[in-house]
Write a protein that holds these residues in place. Structure first.
Motif, short mmCIF file in Angstrom:
data_model
loop_
_atom_site.label_atom_id
_atom_site.label_comp_id
_atom_site.label_asym_id
_atom_site.label_seq_id
_atom_site.Cartn_x
_atom_site.Cartn_y
_atom_site.Cartn_z
N SER A 1 0.83 -1.20 0.00
CA SER A 1 0.00 0.00 0.00
C SER A 1 0.87 1.25 0.00
O SER A 1 2.05 1.21 0.33
CB SER A 1 -0.91 0.01 1.23
OG SER A 1 -0.14 0.03 2.41
N ARG B 1 0.58 5.33 1.39
CA ARG B 1 -0.16 6.31 2.18
C ARG B 1 0.65 7.60 2.25
O ARG B 1 1.88 7.59 2.20
CB ARG B 1 -0.44 5.79 3.59
CG ARG B 1 -1.46 4.67 3.64
CD ARG B 1 -1.98 4.48 5.05
NE ARG B 1 -0.93 4.10 5.98
CZ ARG B 1 -1.05 4.15 7.30
NH1 ARG B 1 -2.19 4.58 7.85
NH2 ARG B 1 -0.06 3.78 8.09
N SER C 1 -3.39 9.55 5.19
CA SER C 1 -4.38 9.32 4.14
C SER C 1 -4.78 7.85 4.13
O SER C 1 -4.10 7.00 4.72
CB SER C 1 -3.79 9.68 2.78
OG SER C 1 -2.86 8.69 2.38
N PRO C 2 -5.86 7.51 3.44
CA PRO C 2 -6.13 6.09 3.16
C PRO C 2 -5.13 5.58 2.14
O PRO C 2 -4.25 6.32 1.69
CB PRO C 2 -7.56 6.13 2.61
CG PRO C 2 -7.71 7.49 2.02
CD PRO C 2 -6.90 8.40 2.91
N ASP C 3 -5.26 4.33 1.77
CA ASP C 3 -4.41 3.76 0.72
C ASP C 3 -4.75 4.46 -0.60
O ASP C 3 -5.86 4.30 -1.13
CB ASP C 3 -4.65 2.26 0.62
CG ASP C 3 -3.76 1.61 -0.45
OD1 ASP C 3 -2.91 2.32 -1.01
OD2 ASP C 3 -3.94 0.41 -0.71
N TYR D 1 -5.17 11.58 -6.78
CA TYR D 1 -5.91 11.99 -5.60
C TYR D 1 -5.47 13.41 -5.25
O TYR D 1 -4.31 13.77 -5.49
CB TYR D 1 -5.64 11.06 -4.42
CG TYR D 1 -6.09 9.63 -4.65
CD1 TYR D 1 -7.30 9.18 -4.16
CD2 TYR D 1 -5.29 8.75 -5.37
CE1 TYR D 1 -7.71 7.87 -4.36
CE2 TYR D 1 -5.69 7.45 -5.59
CZ TYR D 1 -6.90 7.00 -5.08
OH TYR D 1 -7.30 5.72 -5.29
N SER E 1 -7.63 17.09 4.07
CA SER E 1 -8.47 15.98 3.62
C SER E 1 -8.09 15.58 2.20
O SER E 1 -7.68 16.42 1.38
CB SER E 1 -9.95 16.38 3.67
OG SER E 1 -10.20 17.47 2.81
N TRP E 2 -8.23 14.26 1.90
CA TRP E 2 -7.95 13.70 0.58
C TRP E 2 -9.27 13.38 -0.14
O TRP E 2 -10.23 12.95 0.48
CB TRP E 2 -7.15 12.41 0.71
CG TRP E 2 -5.72 12.62 1.09
CD1 TRP E 2 -5.20 12.63 2.34
CD2 TRP E 2 -4.65 12.85 0.19
NE1 TRP E 2 -3.85 12.86 2.30
CE2 TRP E 2 -3.48 12.99 0.98
CE3 TRP E 2 -4.53 12.96 -1.18
CZ2 TRP E 2 -2.23 13.24 0.44
CZ3 TRP E 2 -3.28 13.20 -1.74
CH2 TRP E 2 -2.15 13.34 -0.93
#
Length: 644
Positions: free
Chosen positions: A341, A343, A356-358, A387, A395-396
């Motif tokens: 992953s 991040r 962040s998320p993946d 992204y 925020s993403w």
């Protein structure tokens, strides 16, 4: 050894200018230069540009017993020009070049040295006389039936007042129109305010060329769709100059200011970047943590660490950019077989860390306007290709940009505030291409750079959305450096040739500052005599100047440009565990950063490349570098060093 270095330079098609000399402001013939030589080994290179056929006169007068010598070099081909029959007074204190016709249009250098008693000063007075062809010309041409445009070429100095009169021929009656003028570097120039048209005629009156010397292109078209023969009468008024330019006297830097600042409990300095007008963010890793530290340049203070637990046996840092003021964004990739992953982490000086998320990304790009894009161009078709991160909201969001092909990217760069670009070479063709991807998912046309079958691309961009591409293309004589620039409003310019270097296998580093200042550094591949870097600078978008730096390098290198012409160069020397740094302030020539005053530490103690980072400070603070003292029992000792 000094003679051997000059011999090697001559074999390379160029001559080594003594590195201790300051860069001299380009002359316009008519100027007078007052110089100073400290020894018989010093050479002053007086640059100028002019047109083929211009008659050059120069009188070099020595003082304090100096017997000057002079040679003329064509900087475009890096060859010496034969002055036989035009040189008078050799061996005396007064040396003259008389009525020498320049063989081609382009850049030259008068290289002044001498013998006698040192230090000594001299005065070089120059003069030019236009050839008839460079004052007035008449050209004939034909716009063929069915053609849309026809081009006419003429040479002019930067700052020349140009008047052109285009008339249809006697055999045909048609109405010519002046569509545009293109500069020697291919830029389209708007001349509409100076154009007047009438029946069978178009005139360009009292238009002044930009600060570029070379061949201009007049593009003609028909107003009514008809065609035929035509004539162009041109009248050129070259700029006059009678400045007296003094030796800048900068020489080699003698003071390197050390600011011993902080010790951190980490064992590797990963990198740093500017996080605001007065701040630097530094990322260090080790002991299972990534830690961000923030340095205020004006107050010379540090804050931090802002830490995040990461297992660096399985995780690596892929990309590092600035967020908002006091914020450092880091893209991390897991190397674990169980967790492939990516991040991103926002290390904020006061608000802590946000993860962040993946996001499956391979590069972070800071966009004009402050947002950051995480991009990836080699995902499966239909997957999100970018992204977006808003540093203010922390925020993403996923974008509508989608993968369109499966070719491996060569480089990424911003396309503007709402898009990014991928440089790649398709499998089915040898052309180099740039794919522009909009975040809203709309399709944007690719740009194609033809005839670059195996050229290696190098790219850089500034904080305004502008970019520069250099292609190191194979050439029968070695390597040809091709250049293109990107403007968000205009797109990519055509590739133009900057220089042919008679060596192959070049590695190139480049940097672009916010004011358009660009620096290109080519590492020459012969390490025997220490003549290993060719550096080109274009200050604030002006003409290119070239310098040879006698630094022997054995590892990779990076270059960083700042507004106004400052730059610094980091290179490994002899072994990967030692470093060499060169820099320049303003328009001065390069200066060595070999040691810290007082002997606090030498290049060898900087440690491995991962523990040494180099960059430029905000405008007005001067070049700086961040270094970490290696082998300290309790962690890394981080320093800020500054050239004064």
């Amino acid at each position: 050894m000094h003679c051997l270095r000059f011999l090697f330079a001559a074999l390379c098609g160029c001559i080594l200018i003594d590195s201790a000399r300051a860069q001299i402001e380009p002359l316009i013939l008519g100027d007078t230069y007052e110089g100073r030589l400290g020894s018989s080994s010093e050479v002053d290179a007086l640059p100028f540009e002019d047109l083929e056929g211009t008659l050059l006169d120069a009188v070099i007068t020595g003082s304090n017993g100096l017997r000057p010598t002079v040679s003329l070099y064509d900087t475009g081909s890096s060859t010496q020009v034969d002055l036989t029959g035009h040189l008078e007074g050799a061996g005396s204190e007064r040396l003259s070049i008389r009525a020498f016709p320049l063989p081609s249009t382009g850049g030259y250098e008068l290289r002044v040295s001498g013998g006698g008693v040192f230090p000594a000063s001299y005065r070089c007075a120059t003069r030019r006389t236009d050839s008839r062809e460079n004052l007035r010309f008449v050209l004939a041409g034909v716009l063929p039936n069915g053609a849309t445009v026809e081009t006419v070429r003429f040479a002019a100095l930067g700052g020349t007042i140009v008047s052109l009169d285009v008339k249809n021929g006697r055999a045909t009656r048609w109405n010519p129109s002046i569509r545009r003028v293109e500069s020697p570097t291919g830029q389209h120039l708007d001349v509409s305010a100076h154009v007047r048209e009438s029946r069978g005629r178009a005139r360009l009156s009292a238009w002044t060329t930009p600060a570029e010397t070379g061949e201009y292109l007049l593009v003609l078209e028909s107003r009514d769709g008809s065609s035929g023969d035509f004539t162009v009468k041109g009248a050129l008024k070259s700029p006059k100059s009678q400045r007296v330019i003094a030796d800048p006297g900068q020489g080699r830097a003698t003071t390197l200011i050390l600011s011993r600042s902080t010790t951190i409990p980490n064992n590797s300095l990963h990198g740093f970047c500017r996080t605001g007008p007065d701040s630097i963010g530094v990322l260090a890793t080790g002991n299972g943590f990534a830690s961000a530290f923030y340095h205020r340049i004006s107050s010379n203070t540090w804050s931090g660490p802002v830490a995040q637990a990461l297992d660096y046996r399985e995780t690596g840092v892929r990309s590092l950019v600035a967020g908002e003021e006091g914020s450092l964004l880091v893209l991390s990739q897991s190397r674990s077989h169980n967790d492939r992953s990516e991040r991103a982490f926002d290390f904020h000086e006061t608000a802590g860390v946000v993860a962040s998320p993946d996001i499956r990304a391979s590069r972070l790009l800071r966009l004009p306007g402050g947002r950051v894009a995480a991009v990836n161009a080699i995902l499966a078709l239909g997957m999100p290709a970018a992204y977006l991160y808003d540093p203010a909201q922390r925020s993403w969001t996923s974008t509508s940009a989608r993968q369109q092909f499966s070719h491996e990217p060569l480089a990424y760069l911003p396309g503007g505030a709402e898009s990014f670009q991928v440089i790649y070479r398709p499998y089915y063709t040898a052309d180099l291409r740039v794919s522009r991807r909009a975040f809203d998912g709309s399709e944007l046309q690719d740009h194609v750079f033809p005839q670059t079958p195996s050229g290696q691309p190098f790219v850089t961009y500034d904080g305004r959305g502008h970019a520069m591409l250099i292609v190191a293309n194979p050439h029968p004589l070695g390597t040809e450096l091709l250049s293109s620039s990107y403007d968000p409003a205009l797109g990519w310019s055509p590739l133009t040739s900057l220089r042919v270097i008679n060596q192959g296998g070049l590695h190139v580093a480049l940097s672009l500052a916010e004011d358009g200042t660009a620096v290109i550094c080519a590492g020459l591949d012969d390490l025997r005599l220490g003549l290993n870097f060719l550096v080109a600078r274009s200050i604030s978008g002006g003409s290119w100047t070239w310098d040879l730096l006698p630094l022997t390098w054995a590892a990779g290198f990076r270059v960083h440009a700042a507004p106004g012409g400052e730059f610094i160069l980091q290179a490994g020397v002899h072994a990967p565990t030692s470093v060499y740094v060169a820099g320049a302030k303003g328009t001065a020539s390069w200066s060595e950063w070999q040691y810290v005053a007082g002997g606090a530490f030498t290049p060898a103690t900087f440690g491995a490349a991962g523990e040494f980072c180099v960059g430029l400070g905000p405008q007005g603070t001067g070049p700086y570098l961040i270094a970490a003292q290696a082998h300290i029992p309790h962690g890394l000792e981080i320093h800020r060093l500054e050239l004064r």
